[in-house]
Design a protein around this motif. Structure first.
Motif, PDB file in Angstrom:
ATOM      1  N   PHE A  29       0.843  -1.202   0.000  1.00 43.06           N
ATOM      2  CA  PHE A  29       0.000   0.000   0.000  1.00 43.06           C
ATOM      3  C   PHE A  29       0.875   1.248   0.000  1.00 43.06           C
ATOM      4  CE2 PHE A  29      -3.303  -2.932   1.419  1.00 43.06           C
ATOM      5  CZ  PHE A  29      -4.426  -2.440   0.769  1.00 43.06           C
ATOM      6  N   THR A  76       2.265   1.769  -3.579  1.00 39.65           N
ATOM      7  CA  THR A  76       1.223   2.239  -4.489  1.00 39.65           C
ATOM      8  C   THR A  76       0.873   3.698  -4.233  1.00 39.65           C
ATOM      9  OG1 THR A  76       0.313  -0.005  -4.568  1.00 39.65           O
ATOM     10  CG2 THR A  76      -1.094   1.777  -5.359  1.00 39.65           C
ATOM     11  N   THR A  77       0.683   4.048  -2.959  1.00 45.25           N
ATOM     12  CA  THR A  77       0.337   5.430  -2.613  1.00 45.25           C
ATOM     13  C   THR A  77       1.458   6.380  -2.982  1.00 45.25           C
ATOM     14  OG1 THR A  77      -0.985   4.636  -0.735  1.00 45.25           O
ATOM     15  CG2 THR A  77      -0.370   6.964  -0.733  1.00 45.25           C
ATOM     16  N   SER A  89      -0.027   3.595   5.240  1.00 43.15           N
ATOM     17  CA  SER A  89       0.456   2.326   5.785  1.00 43.15           C
ATOM     18  C   SER A  89       0.293   2.270   7.303  1.00 43.15           C
ATOM     19  CB  SER A  89       1.926   2.103   5.402  1.00 43.15           C
ATOM     20  OG  SER A  89       2.768   3.064   6.007  1.00 43.15           O
TER      21      SER A  89
END
Length: 343
Positions: A89, A92-93, A122
């Protein structure tokens, strides 16, 4: 870092996401397994008051090995593996925010803001996992560091003491989570959430700021050479220095966060992060804010050296077929997700 040096950049849209996430999960799991013992030692050093259990980093490793064996270094490891998912995550972010939300910002600001936002996402996932994992990590220490007895099936158990048998790790995690939820509710599982954002969000943002600063400095200092090792050397060295700098600046927050998350409200402990900070200063002075610093720098530096190289390799093996490389005039724009390794 010099203007005018063209380098190949693999952008987010150029990646085969199935390969990227698949290889990334395997690599992150192996790396987590490697550095977990240092993370456990760091937690115990931060949690102890004074030198009640360990005299320092090497003494902690020695005592844990002698009294708890190899398994002692991996207490709480299964539940902590969820951080591998949180890491995806983060990636991706981080990548998407640079290309969308912060695309109009300078390169340095893109990475600073992207790193902070990625860490925030996260940590929203990981704080409950950290709270439970930290209670498992300090179990078996020679002195009380947690207010929950993970050996007992009763939620109202007495404070934990040293023991060689602590039961099934999944059962331990369930009892810890259940105890916290029953005594403090859902908020208890997010104990220290703002401190975690402050610690890891700042660490992530500071890392990227210092990374480009050190990259530029080291690029100027290194002799010009056509050696294939020159660029990896600059990247690794910049990563190590920036990681160490960010860790030093954020370690006080991490010490308070660890102490605060290891408390339980109905056990007579401090009920706020500010009170935790004041209690720490009153008992140990400002020197107490440096607890676990050596272990944290060691762990973070190792992560930085490995991830900063492997992440670029991961992107290369995950590139889509018939990919046409992009060129950039800014040699420092190397997309490496190093900040997640400092958590």
């Amino acid at each position: 870092m010099k203007e005018g040096r063209n380098i190949q950049i693999i952008e987010w849209q150029d990646l085969d996401k199935k390969k990227f996430y698949g290889f990334g999960l395997v690599f992150s799991g192996l790396l987590r397994f490697t550095i977990y013992p240092t993370n456990l030692v760091k937690t115990r050093l931060q949690a102890q008051e004074g030198k009640t259990a360990y005299r320092g980093l090497f003494d902690a490793f020695k005592q844990i090995a002698r009294t708890e064996g190899l398994r002692g270094f991996y207490k709480g490891f299964p539940i902590s593996l969820l951080q591998v998912v949180a890491g995806q995550f983060y990636i991706t972010t981080y990548e998407l925010s640079k290309q969308t939300l912060f695309s109009n910002q300078s390169i340095s600001m893109q990475h600073l803001l992207g790193g902070f936002l990625a860490s925030s996402v996260s940590q929203t996932i990981m704080v409950p996992v950290d709270v439970i994992s930290q209670h498992q990590q300090v179990s078996g220490a020679g002195h009380k560091m947690s207010a929950i007895d993970i050996k007992s099936k009763k939620p109202s158990a007495a404070p934990i003491g040293p023991s060689k048998k602590t039961g099934n790790v999944v059962g331990q995690a369930f009892r810890i989570g259940s105890h916290i939820f029953k005594t403090e509710g859902f908020r208890g599982l997010y104990r220290g959430y703002l401190l975690s954002l402050l610690t890891y969000g700042s660490n992530s943002a500071l890392y990227w700021s210092f990374y480009y600063l050190y990259s530029e400095l080291i690029e100027e200092l290194l002799p010009q050479s056509k050696s294939s090792l020159r660029e990896p050397f600059r990247i690794v060295l910049s990563g190590l220095f920036s990681s160490a700098t960010a860790v030093i600046l954020t370690n006080p927050f991490d010490v308070v966060r660890t102490r605060y998350q290891l408390q339980v409200k109905n056990q007579g402990e401090c009920t706020s992060s500010w009170k935790t900070y004041k209690s720490l200063i009153a008992k140990e002075g400002y020197w107490g804010l440096s607890r676990g610093l050596t272990a944290r720098i060691t762990s973070s530096s190792f992560n930085s050296a490995v991830i900063i190289l492997m992440y670029e390799y991961l992107k290369k093996v995950s590139v889509k077929p018939n990919h046409v490389p992009h060129e950039t005039q800014i040699s420092g724009n190397v997309d490496v997700n190093i900040a997640v390794a400092a958590n």
